[in-house]
Design a protein around this motif. Structure first.
Motif, PDB file in Angstrom:
ATOM      1  N   ALA A  26       0.835  -1.207   0.000  1.00  0.00           N
ATOM      2  CA  ALA A  26       0.000   0.000   0.000  1.00  0.00           C
ATOM      3  C   ALA A  26       0.866   1.252   0.000  1.00  0.00           C
ATOM      4  CB  ALA A  26      -0.941  -0.010   1.201  1.00  0.00           C
ATOM      5  N   ALA A  27       1.930   1.255   0.811  1.00  0.00           N
ATOM      6  CA  ALA A  27       2.820   2.419   0.861  1.00  0.00           C
ATOM      7  C   ALA A  27       3.533   2.615  -0.479  1.00  0.00           C
ATOM      8  CB  ALA A  27       3.841   2.246   1.990  1.00  0.00           C
ATOM      9  N   SER A  28       3.969   1.517  -1.087  1.00  0.00           N
ATOM     10  CA  SER A  28       4.650   1.601  -2.383  1.00  0.00           C
ATOM     11  C   SER A  28       3.717   2.112  -3.468  1.00  0.00           C
ATOM     12  CB  SER A  28       5.200   0.226  -2.780  1.00  0.00           C
ATOM     13  OG  SER A  28       6.131  -0.222  -1.831  1.00  0.00           O
ATOM     14  N   HIS A  29       2.486   1.595  -3.480  1.00  0.00           N
ATOM     15  CA  HIS A  29       1.518   2.052  -4.476  1.00  0.00           C
ATOM     16  C   HIS A  29       1.152   3.514  -4.267  1.00  0.00           C
ATOM     17  CE1 HIS A  29       0.563  -2.408  -4.947  1.00  0.00           C
ATOM     18  NE2 HIS A  29       1.207  -2.010  -6.027  1.00  0.00           N
ATOM     19  N   ALA A  30       1.158   3.986  -3.037  1.00  0.00           N
ATOM     20  CA  ALA A  30       0.887   5.399  -2.765  1.00  0.00           C
ATOM     21  C   ALA A  30       1.980   6.286  -3.366  1.00  0.00           C
ATOM     22  CB  ALA A  30       0.764   5.644  -1.264  1.00  0.00           C
ATOM     23  N   VAL A  31       3.243   5.845  -3.273  1.00  0.00           N
ATOM     24  CA  VAL A  31       4.337   6.615  -3.873  1.00  0.00           C
ATOM     25  C   VAL A  31       4.223   6.599  -5.396  1.00  0.00           C
ATOM     26  CG1 VAL A  31       6.849   6.786  -4.172  1.00  0.00           C
ATOM     27  CG2 VAL A  31       5.897   6.267  -1.918  1.00  0.00           C
ATOM     28  N   ALA A  71      25.250  -8.664  -7.141  1.00  0.00           N
ATOM     29  CA  ALA A  71      23.869  -8.246  -6.917  1.00  0.00           C
ATOM     30  C   ALA A  71      23.053  -8.454  -8.181  1.00  0.00           C
ATOM     31  CB  ALA A  71      23.827  -6.782  -6.516  1.00  0.00           C
ATOM     32  N   VAL A  72      21.790  -8.769  -7.977  1.00  0.00           N
ATOM     33  CA  VAL A  72      20.853  -8.928  -9.069  1.00  0.00           C
ATOM     34  C   VAL A  72      19.690  -7.981  -8.779  1.00  0.00           C
ATOM     35  CG1 VAL A  72      19.301 -10.546 -10.233  1.00  0.00           C
ATOM     36  CG2 VAL A  72      21.519 -11.334  -9.394  1.00  0.00           C
ATOM     37  N   VAL A  73      19.225  -7.263  -9.777  1.00  0.00           N
ATOM     38  CA  VAL A  73      18.134  -6.318  -9.581  1.00  0.00           C
ATOM     39  C   VAL A  73      16.867  -7.064  -9.186  1.00  0.00           C
ATOM     40  CG1 VAL A  73      16.677  -4.578 -10.691  1.00  0.00           C
ATOM     41  CG2 VAL A  73      19.122  -4.648 -11.181  1.00  0.00           C
ATOM     42  N   GLY A  74      16.214  -6.584  -8.146  1.00  0.00           N
ATOM     43  CA  GLY A  74      14.970  -7.191  -7.676  1.00  0.00           C
ATOM     44  C   GLY A  74      13.743  -6.398  -8.087  1.00  0.00           C
ATOM     45  N   GLY A  75      13.908  -5.121  -8.362  1.00  0.00           N
ATOM     46  CA  GLY A  75      12.805  -4.274  -8.786  1.00  0.00           C
ATOM     47  C   GLY A  75      13.338  -2.912  -9.180  1.00  0.00           C
ATOM     48  N   PHE A  76      12.517  -2.161  -9.911  1.00  0.00           N
ATOM     49  CA  PHE A  76      12.991  -0.862 -10.391  1.00  0.00           C
ATOM     50  C   PHE A  76      11.837   0.077 -10.684  1.00  0.00           C
ATOM     51  CE2 PHE A  76      12.104  -3.378 -14.077  1.00  0.00           C
ATOM     52  CZ  PHE A  76      11.545  -2.490 -14.974  1.00  0.00           C
ATOM     53  N   SER A  77      12.180   1.346 -10.744  1.00  0.00           N
ATOM     54  CA  SER A  77      11.274   2.400 -11.186  1.00  0.00           C
ATOM     55  C   SER A  77      12.056   3.292 -12.131  1.00  0.00           C
ATOM     56  CB  SER A  77      10.800   3.258 -10.000  1.00  0.00           C
ATOM     57  OG  SER A  77      10.160   2.476  -9.033  1.00  0.00           O
ATOM     58  N   TRP A  90      12.730  11.346  -4.846  1.00  0.00           N
ATOM     59  CA  TRP A  90      11.774  10.265  -5.150  1.00  0.00           C
ATOM     60  C   TRP A  90      12.309   8.926  -4.659  1.00  0.00           C
ATOM     61  CZ3 TRP A  90       6.885  10.755  -6.013  1.00  0.00           C
ATOM     62  CH2 TRP A  90       6.398  11.951  -6.561  1.00  0.00           C
ATOM     63  N   ALA A  91      13.610   8.692  -4.814  1.00  0.00           N
ATOM     64  CA  ALA A  91      14.205   7.444  -4.332  1.00  0.00           C
ATOM     65  C   ALA A  91      14.042   7.318  -2.821  1.00  0.00           C
ATOM     66  CB  ALA A  91      15.682   7.371  -4.716  1.00  0.00           C
ATOM     67  N   ALA A  92      14.143   8.423  -2.111  1.00  0.00           N
ATOM     68  CA  ALA A  92      13.956   8.400  -0.654  1.00  0.00           C
ATOM     69  C   ALA A  92      12.530   7.987  -0.312  1.00  0.00           C
ATOM     70  CB  ALA A  92      14.282   9.765  -0.058  1.00  0.00           C
ATOM     71  N   LYS A  93      11.562   8.498  -1.050  1.00  0.00           N
ATOM     72  CA  LYS A  93      10.163   8.114  -0.807  1.00  0.00           C
ATOM     73  C   LYS A  93       9.964   6.626  -1.082  1.00  0.00           C
ATOM     74  CE  LYS A  93       8.276  12.637  -1.945  1.00  0.00           C
ATOM     75  NZ  LYS A  93       7.234  13.371  -2.655  1.00  0.00           N
ATOM     76  N   ILE A  94      10.562   6.136  -2.155  1.00  0.00           N
ATOM     77  CA  ILE A  94      10.444   4.717  -2.494  1.00  0.00           C
ATOM     78  C   ILE A  94      11.130   3.861  -1.434  1.00  0.00           C
ATOM     79  CG2 ILE A  94      11.126   2.960  -4.183  1.00  0.00           C
ATOM     80  CD1 ILE A  94      10.776   5.190  -6.349  1.00  0.00           C
ATOM     81  N   ALA A 101      16.958   0.034   0.813  1.00  0.00           N
ATOM     82  CA  ALA A 101      17.767   1.030   0.112  1.00  0.00           C
ATOM     83  C   ALA A 101      17.515   0.977  -1.396  1.00  0.00           C
ATOM     84  CB  ALA A 101      19.246   0.787   0.400  1.00  0.00           C
ATOM     85  N   GLN A 102      17.691   2.112  -2.042  1.00  0.00           N
ATOM     86  CA  GLN A 102      17.489   2.235  -3.477  1.00  0.00           C
ATOM     87  C   GLN A 102      18.748   2.803  -4.118  1.00  0.00           C
ATOM     88  OE1 GLN A 102      14.266   1.423  -4.923  1.00  0.00           O
ATOM     89  NE2 GLN A 102      14.051   0.586  -2.864  1.00  0.00           N
ATOM     90  N   GLU A 103      19.079   2.297  -5.285  1.00  0.00           N
ATOM     91  CA  GLU A 103      20.194   2.830  -6.072  1.00  0.00           C
ATOM     92  C   GLU A 103      19.618   3.758  -7.127  1.00  0.00           C
ATOM     93  OE1 GLU A 103      23.375   1.203  -9.356  1.00  0.00           O
ATOM     94  OE2 GLU A 103      22.964  -0.074  -7.628  1.00  0.00           O
TER      95      GLU A 103
END
Length: 122
Positions: A26-31, A71-77, A90-94, A101-103
């Motif tokens: 729900a939090a991810s979909h809100a972002v 490392a293998v990517v697990g998800g992305f935006s 935006w990465a901080a919100k995600i 953590a987000q790259e």
């Protein structure tokens, strides 16, 4: 405007308990909705946890990833924003929503590919 890839490694969300995933979702979909409303969202997805295959320059297929892969990517935006600082915000919100953590990396767009897409109406 510049496009940025915001990604996280496979396994980065393994610390989240099963019963907490609905809240994380729900939090991810809100972002995502916030990014859509702001006009910066391009695309995003999670990747199935599976063994990857690598297709070489000669067209041969090899099972992977290889042991030296750290490392293998697990998800992305992918977002389209005015600056790296905006991408980091935006990465901080995600990161908060996904609890990992987000790259952040700027996408190097090829002008000729962009021209071909425009001509194709995309």
């Amino acid at each position: 405007m510049a496009q940025f890839l915001i990604s996280f490694d496979d396994g980065s969300m393994d610390h989240i308990r099963d019963e907490d995933f609905p809240e994380v979702g729900a939090a991810s979909h809100a972002v995502v909705q916030e990014a859509i409303d702001a006009g910066v969202w391009v695309y995003g997805a999670g990747l199935h946890r599976q063994r990857a295959s690598v297709v070489g320059a000669d067209g041969t297929v090899v099972d992977g990833p290889f042991p030296e892969t750290k490392a293998v990517v697990g998800g992305f935006s992918v977002i389209d924003v005015g600056s790296r600082e905006e991408a980091l915000a935006w990465a901080a919100k995600i990161a908060v929503a996904c609890r990992c953590a987000q790259e952040v990396r700027e996408i190097m767009l090829d002008p000729e590919s962009e021209r071909m897409l425009r001509e194709a109406g995309r």
